[in-house]
Design an enzyme around this catalytic site. Structure first.
Site, PDB file in Angstrom:
ATOM      1  NE  ARG A  75      -1.760  -2.375   2.708  1.00 31.70           N
ATOM      2  CZ  ARG A  75      -1.997  -3.603   2.255  1.00 31.70           C
ATOM      3  NH1 ARG A  75      -3.084  -3.861   1.589  1.00 31.70           N
ATOM      4  NH2 ARG A  75      -1.152  -4.581   2.489  1.00 31.70           N
ATOM      5  CB  THR A  76       3.483   2.541   2.243  1.00 31.73           C
ATOM      6  OG1 THR A  76       2.725   2.068   3.362  1.00 31.73           O
ATOM      7  CG2 THR A  76       4.053   3.901   2.552  1.00 31.73           C
ATOM      8  CE  LYS A 104      28.932  -2.358  -7.307  1.00 28.80           C
ATOM      9  NZ  LYS A 104      28.866  -1.138  -8.111  1.00 28.80           N
ATOM     10  NE  ARG A 125       7.029   0.537   4.679  1.00 27.85           N
ATOM     11  CZ  ARG A 125       5.802   0.025   4.729  1.00 27.85           C
ATOM     12  NH1 ARG A 125       5.623  -1.271   4.504  1.00 27.85           N
ATOM     13  NH2 ARG A 125       4.761   0.778   4.994  1.00 27.85           N
ATOM     14  CG  HIS A 158       3.580   3.823   8.541  1.00 28.44           C
ATOM     15  ND1 HIS A 158       3.852   4.640   7.447  1.00 28.44           N
ATOM     16  CD2 HIS A 158       3.036   2.684   8.012  1.00 28.44           C
ATOM     17  CE1 HIS A 158       3.498   4.011   6.341  1.00 28.44           C
ATOM     18  NE2 HIS A 158       3.011   2.829   6.648  1.00 28.44           N
TER      19      HIS A 158
HETATM   20  N1   CP Z   1      -0.392   0.051   5.796  1.00 30.32           N
HETATM   21  C1   CP Z   1       0.792  -0.242   5.258  1.00 30.32           C
HETATM   22  O1   CP Z   1       1.835   0.357   5.607  1.00 30.32           O
HETATM   23  O2   CP Z   1       0.770  -1.213   4.303  1.00 30.32           O
HETATM   24  P1   CP Z   1       2.008  -1.744   3.477  1.00 30.32           P
HETATM   25  O3   CP Z   1       2.953  -2.407   4.457  1.00 30.32           O
HETATM   26  O4   CP Z   1       1.439  -2.693   2.466  1.00 30.32           O
HETATM   27  O5   CP Z   1       2.698  -0.561   2.844  1.00 30.32           O
END
Ligand code: CP
Length: 357
Positions: A75-76, A104, A125, A158
């Protein structure tokens, strides 16, 4: 000097509503949240018509975004990617560090600095907490800094999920006074769930909100969040019994067991079935209550719930795309281009385009 491992940074670096780095939710203020929610609705509305979609695409064709996602995401990643496409931003990505020069021996900071040489924003992420903050601090020391957006930092934060969650709550309660005065339950693996942790940090911006944490003792909300809530006078209670509190909730935010953070299979020792939602629980929820979930789901959310009008999670994930477009517009300081639009004129211009929102 780069402050390494700094997990918490303001979502807004400037004290006002301007955005640069988006690292953590703590310093995010109501004015910014309200502005982002309004901007999100405007982007959604404009995007409904062909003329609007073309207008949005022309806003940022000279900008490039880099996705550095070394932890899995559906999703993100997709919502940010499509938010970029909506605004005309071109994108590149590294999702597997084994395909980058990190194999490397290139260090994290050299990798981030290299990304910044080619793009105008880094969306990242990582499995480790603090990496986005580290990247942001690095950017603040170089001649051509680019904004860094935290798209999930370990089990810690998040922030853009919290923003889309606020938008979903705000819209869901738009006829009932907004988020102010609501009772919000958060259920599941609250200890290791970064979405609920970030959302809690935004709650100080709303009046008379009460939180109810529903979790097994082993996976209860952590003390840093609870201390923050106490500091800001936000009442919260904790329970292991969903049935006792469900009737009083305006929203139930369900989360899954975060098995990926287990060190010694500790989740297996917990009967997690008590922290799930199905037909029986729906029967106890207020008629105007809502169910949210950041997804992906596990057994805690019965697919039978999906068809109930109070299930908000599919809208919630789609809201993420619009909110992330709003965040990008704020970062690139183009919000006034949307705020000054006559939305009705766009709707009238292209009545032939299906209204998908
Ligand atoms: N809600 C969320 O962060 O979903 P993903 O891990 O699929 O990005």
């Amino acid at each position: 000097m780069i402050q390494k491992g700094a997990h918490e940074q303001p979502v807004s670096a400037g004290g006002g509503t301007e955005l640069f780095h988006v690292i953590g939710p703590r310093v995010c203020e109501r004015r910014l949240l309200d502005e982002l929610c309004d901007l999100t609705t405007r982007v959604r509305t404009v995007a409904k018509s062909r003329a609007g979609a073309r207008f949005l695409q022309d806003l940022l064709p000279d900008r490039r975004a880099m996705f550095y996602f070394t932890q899995p995401s559906t999703r993100t990643f997709l919502s940010f990617n499509n938010a970029c496409h909506i605004l005309g931003i071109r994108t590149s990505e590294i999702r597997d560090p084994s395909t980058s020069s990190e194999v490397k021996g290139e260090g994290f900071e050299d990798s981030i600095r290299t990304f910044s040489s080619y793009v105008d924003v880094i969306i990242m992420r990582t499995r480790e907490p603090g990496r986005a903050a580290q990247a942001a601090w690095l950017m603040d020391t170089i001649a051509r800094p680019v904004p860094v957006i935290n798209a999930g930092s370990g089990s810690d934060q998040h922030p853009t999920q919290a923003l889309l969650d606020i938008y979903t709550l705000d819209r869901s309660f738009s006829q009932r006074g907004g988020i102010d005065g609501k009772v919000i339950g958060m259920m599941g693996d609250l200890k290791r769930g970064r979405t609920v942790r970030s959302l809690c940090y935004l709650m100080k911006n709303y009046f008379d909100v009460r939180l109810v944490f529903i979790a097994p003792e082993q996976f209860a909300m952590q003390n840093d969040v609870k201390s923050h809530l106490e500091e800001h006078g936000i009442p919260f209670t904790e329970t292991e019994q969903l049935g006792k509190v469900l009737p009083e909730l305006d929203a139930l935010y369900v989360t899954r067991m975060q098995l990926e953070w287990d060190k010694a299979d500790e989740s297996r020792a917990v009967d997690f079935s008590r922290f799930s939602v199905g037909a029986k629980e729906l029967g106890m929820l207020k008629p105007e209550g809502i169910i949210m979930h950041p997804l992906p789901r596990g057994p805690e959310l019965d697919p039978a719930v999906d068809t109930d009008p109070r299930a908000m999670y599919w809208r919630q994930e789609r809201n993420g795309m619009w909110m992330r477009a709003a965040v990008l517009l704020k970062i690139f300081r183009l919000e006034s281009r949307i705020q000054s639009l006559d939305l009705e004129a766009f709707a009238a211009q292209d009545g032939d385009i299906p209204l998908v929102s």
